[in-house]
Motif scaffolding. Structure first.
Motif, PDB file in Angstrom:
ATOM      1  N   TRP A  44     -55.523  44.109  -1.485  1.00 34.09           N
ATOM      2  CA  TRP A  44     -54.842  43.921  -0.204  1.00 34.09           C
ATOM      3  C   TRP A  44     -53.849  42.760  -0.302  1.00 34.09           C
ATOM      4  O   TRP A  44     -54.175  41.715  -0.853  1.00 34.09           O
ATOM      5  N   ASP A  45     -52.636  42.957   0.229  1.00 36.39           N
ATOM      6  CA  ASP A  45     -51.702  41.836   0.264  1.00 36.39           C
ATOM      7  C   ASP A  45     -50.816  41.849   1.508  1.00 36.39           C
ATOM      8  O   ASP A  45     -49.758  41.208   1.530  1.00 36.39           O
ATOM      9  N   ALA A  46     -51.264  42.518   2.552  1.00 36.66           N
ATOM     10  CA  ALA A  46     -50.471  42.542   3.783  1.00 36.66           C
ATOM     11  C   ALA A  46     -50.618  41.265   4.593  1.00 36.66           C
ATOM     12  O   ALA A  46     -49.993  41.128   5.646  1.00 36.66           O
ATOM     13  N   GLY A  47     -51.433  40.307   4.091  1.00 37.09           N
ATOM     14  CA  GLY A  47     -51.545  39.022   4.758  1.00 37.09           C
ATOM     15  C   GLY A  47     -50.631  37.957   4.175  1.00 37.09           C
ATOM     16  O   GLY A  47     -50.601  36.837   4.669  1.00 37.09           O
ATOM     17  N   VAL A  48     -49.867  38.309   3.126  1.00 33.54           N
ATOM     18  CA  VAL A  48     -49.027  37.293   2.499  1.00 33.54           C
ATOM     19  C   VAL A  48     -47.814  36.993   3.368  1.00 33.54           C
ATOM     20  O   VAL A  48     -47.330  37.859   4.100  1.00 33.54           O
ATOM     21  N   THR A  49     -47.330  35.763   3.281  1.00 29.01           N
ATOM     22  CA  THR A  49     -46.190  35.340   4.092  1.00 29.01           C
ATOM     23  C   THR A  49     -44.929  35.164   3.261  1.00 29.01           C
ATOM     24  O   THR A  49     -43.885  34.814   3.801  1.00 29.01           O
ATOM     25  N   ASP A 153     -55.128  26.585   4.277  1.00 27.90           N
ATOM     26  CA  ASP A 153     -55.320  27.898   4.925  1.00 27.90           C
ATOM     27  C   ASP A 153     -55.990  27.773   6.288  1.00 27.90           C
ATOM     28  O   ASP A 153     -56.831  28.605   6.663  1.00 27.90           O
ATOM     29  N   VAL A 154     -55.592  26.735   7.024  1.00 31.99           N
ATOM     30  CA  VAL A 154     -56.096  26.555   8.390  1.00 31.99           C
ATOM     31  C   VAL A 154     -54.950  26.474   9.396  1.00 31.99           C
ATOM     32  O   VAL A 154     -55.100  25.889  10.477  1.00 31.99           O
ATOM     33  N   ASN A 155     -53.810  27.056   9.039  1.00 31.22           N
ATOM     34  CA  ASN A 155     -52.722  27.133  10.021  1.00 31.22           C
ATOM     35  C   ASN A 155     -53.164  27.980  11.208  1.00 31.22           C
ATOM     36  O   ASN A 155     -54.051  28.840  11.078  1.00 31.22           O
ATOM     37  N   ASP A 156     -52.526  27.764  12.342  1.00 29.26           N
ATOM     38  CA  ASP A 156     -52.892  28.523  13.535  1.00 29.26           C
ATOM     39  C   ASP A 156     -52.220  29.887  13.564  1.00 29.26           C
ATOM     40  O   ASP A 156     -52.866  30.896  13.848  1.00 29.26           O
ATOM     41  N   SER A 157     -50.925  29.947  13.261  1.00 25.00           N
ATOM     42  CA  SER A 157     -50.229  31.227  13.291  1.00 25.00           C
ATOM     43  C   SER A 157     -48.943  31.129  12.500  1.00 25.00           C
ATOM     44  O   SER A 157     -48.487  30.036  12.148  1.00 25.00           O
ATOM     45  N   TYR A 158     -48.375  32.298  12.225  1.00 27.83           N
ATOM     46  CA  TYR A 158     -47.105  32.395  11.508  1.00 27.83           C
ATOM     47  C   TYR A 158     -46.148  33.294  12.298  1.00 27.83           C
ATOM     48  O   TYR A 158     -46.578  34.233  12.982  1.00 27.83           O
ATOM     49  N   PHE A 159     -44.874  33.030  12.162  1.00 27.09           N
ATOM     50  CA  PHE A 159     -43.831  33.917  12.683  1.00 27.09           C
ATOM     51  C   PHE A 159     -44.029  34.291  14.146  1.00 27.09           C
ATOM     52  O   PHE A 159     -44.085  35.464  14.510  1.00 27.09           O
ATOM     53  N   GLY A 167     -52.634  32.382   5.321  1.00 24.34           N
ATOM     54  CA  GLY A 167     -52.617  30.954   5.617  1.00 24.34           C
ATOM     55  C   GLY A 167     -53.460  30.548   6.809  1.00 24.34           C
ATOM     56  O   GLY A 167     -53.492  29.379   7.176  1.00 24.34           O
ATOM     57  N   THR A 168     -54.201  31.519   7.402  1.00 27.37           N
ATOM     58  CA  THR A 168     -54.966  31.223   8.624  1.00 27.37           C
ATOM     59  C   THR A 168     -56.461  31.541   8.557  1.00 27.37           C
ATOM     60  O   THR A 168     -57.166  31.307   9.542  1.00 27.37           O
ATOM     61  N   PRO A 169     -57.014  32.082   7.450  1.00 29.13           N
ATOM     62  CA  PRO A 169     -58.366  32.656   7.535  1.00 29.13           C
ATOM     63  C   PRO A 169     -59.456  31.677   7.929  1.00 29.13           C
ATOM     64  O   PRO A 169     -60.396  32.041   8.651  1.00 29.13           O
ATOM     65  N   PHE A 170     -59.350  30.431   7.488  1.00 29.89           N
ATOM     66  CA  PHE A 170     -60.475  29.526   7.700  1.00 29.89           C
ATOM     67  C   PHE A 170     -60.427  28.860   9.062  1.00 29.89           C
ATOM     68  O   PHE A 170     -61.466  28.433   9.573  1.00 29.89           O
ATOM     69  N   TYR A 194     -45.159  22.822   6.073  1.00 27.62           N
ATOM     70  CA  TYR A 194     -44.318  23.129   7.225  1.00 27.62           C
ATOM     71  C   TYR A 194     -44.278  21.948   8.193  1.00 27.62           C
ATOM     72  O   TYR A 194     -43.240  21.593   8.738  1.00 27.62           O
ATOM     73  N   ASP A 195     -45.456  21.362   8.433  1.00 27.10           N
ATOM     74  CA  ASP A 195     -45.602  20.202   9.312  1.00 27.10           C
ATOM     75  C   ASP A 195     -46.985  19.621   9.048  1.00 27.10           C
ATOM     76  O   ASP A 195     -47.611  19.953   8.041  1.00 27.10           O
ATOM     77  N   ARG A 196     -47.493  18.779   9.944  1.00 27.41           N
ATOM     78  CA  ARG A 196     -48.791  18.129   9.718  1.00 27.41           C
ATOM     79  C   ARG A 196     -49.927  18.782  10.498  1.00 27.41           C
ATOM     80  O   ARG A 196     -51.030  18.254  10.548  1.00 27.41           O
ATOM     81  N   SER A 197     -49.671  19.937  11.093  1.00 24.69           N
ATOM     82  CA  SER A 197     -50.669  20.533  11.979  1.00 24.69           C
ATOM     83  C   SER A 197     -51.938  20.939  11.240  1.00 24.69           C
ATOM     84  O   SER A 197     -53.044  20.822  11.787  1.00 24.69           O
ATOM     85  N   ASP A 198     -51.819  21.445  10.002  1.00 23.03           N
ATOM     86  CA  ASP A 198     -53.020  21.847   9.272  1.00 23.03           C
ATOM     87  C   ASP A 198     -53.878  20.634   8.928  1.00 23.03           C
ATOM     88  O   ASP A 198     -55.106  20.649   9.068  1.00 23.03           O
TER      89      ASP A 198
END
Length: 320
Positions: A44-49, A153-159, A167-170, A194-198
């Motif tokens: 599976w790779d439909a989660g890649v950004t 991999d603790v970002n909240d959301s992308y795009f 980048g969001t699973p955990f 991207y920023d310091r949010s993670d």
């Protein structure tokens, strides 16, 4: 003891370049009953950004796994003597339907859990860890996690609000009560952001983040002590993103970050996990199109073998 018919074929009898390309040429089974550890692919790779290709990871990892022999020459762990292990094949993903795939992986892992089998999963992008945890943990309470990666991999959301990416699973797993963030340790975090949010989120919930700078400052033995301190003796999952390694050793991945540790460092750290209360593991983000030599997959399957060895140690203790 394992059924001798289920040992990997002897390389002195059946040459390692021959035979069906299951993982280490183990038998392919669809009935999980009586097995201790199952090798499972999630292509599976439909989660890649950014750079895709990890859907081809499980197949190339299986191909390169014929190079691995039965016994661990460093620890002398003999997983195939101690446990019943087979290749369970791939989860039937739907490459054009994220929600369906997530549910299929969750259901598959729930069946694995009910059968009493430890999964050793080959990915696939890192989003697959979320449905794996959904299936394994369910309503049993949050688990700890040892996370080898260049990224948190603790970002909240992308795009603009997409919540399910590699980048969001955990973050999702913590929100859903699958992971206890205070029992999560991440090793090797580095690279531009991207920023310091993670980082702020990790600090807020209590994740122990060992950046690559701290990793080299502490030294590997102190890092190992810290891993054990954080996860303790409760149930723990292990996830290894191949981009945790420096890309000079593993260029075949979607998001390479320079300045990582070596495959030997990874082997030493994984070998130290054999005394933990493990429930399963995955190795993700091998992307064959970016390393047509297959070298990244060779590194990946060697680390999978190390993970199988520590899973077998945990499994033997759980059965005794």
């Amino acid at each position: 003891m394992s059924n001798l018919t289920e040992l990997p074929p002897d390389g002195m009898d059946l040459p390692r370049f021959s035979g069906i390309a299951t993982f280490m040429r183990l038998p392919h089974v669809t009935d999980f009953t009586g097995y201790d550890i199952g090798i499972i692919g999630i292509p599976w790779d439909a989660g890649v950004t950014n750079r895709p290709g990890t859907r081809h990871g499980p197949r190339q990892l299986r191909d390169m796994s014929s190079l691995i022999r039965r016994y661990n020459g460093a620890t002398w762990v003999a997983p195939f003597d101690d446990c019943r292990i087979a290749d369970f094949g791939d989860v039937k993903v739907n490459p054009v339907d994220l929600d369906m795939t997530m549910q299929r992986v969750t259901d598959y892992m729930a069946n694995i859990r009910e059968a009493g089998v430890m999964p050793m999963v080959a990915g696939g992008d890192h989003m697959i860890s979320l449905p794996i945890l959904r299936g394994l943990v369910a309503d049993t309470g949050p688990v700890g996690m040892v996370h080898f990666d260049a990224h948190m991999d603790v970002n909240d959301s992308y795009f603009g609000g997409s919540k399910l990416t590699h980048g969001t699973p955990f973050r999702r797993a913590i929100e859903e009560g699958l992971l206890d963030p205070k029992r999560v340790v991440q090793v090797g975090i580095r690279g531009s952001r991207y920023d310091r949010s993670d980082e702020e989120y990790a600090q807020e919930v209590g994740i122990r983040v060992i950046t690559i700078e701290e990793y080299f400052d502490l030294g590997i033995q102190e890092v190992i002590k810290e891993i054990h301190r954080v996860v303790g003796d409760q149930r723990t999952y292990v996830t290894f993103d191949i981009d945790a390694l420096d890309p000079c050793y593993a260029p075949g991945t979607g998001t390479p970050e320079i300045g990582g540790y070596t495959p030997f460092d990874a082997q030493v750290m994984i070998r130290s996990l054999g005394d933990l209360n493990l429930i399963g593991a995955d190795l993700v983000e091998v992307s064959p199109p970016f390393d047509q030599s297959g070298g990244t997959a060779i590194v990946g399957v060697n680390l999978m073998f190390e993970l199988i060895c520590v899973l077998s140690q945990a499994r033997c203790r759980q059965k005794s």
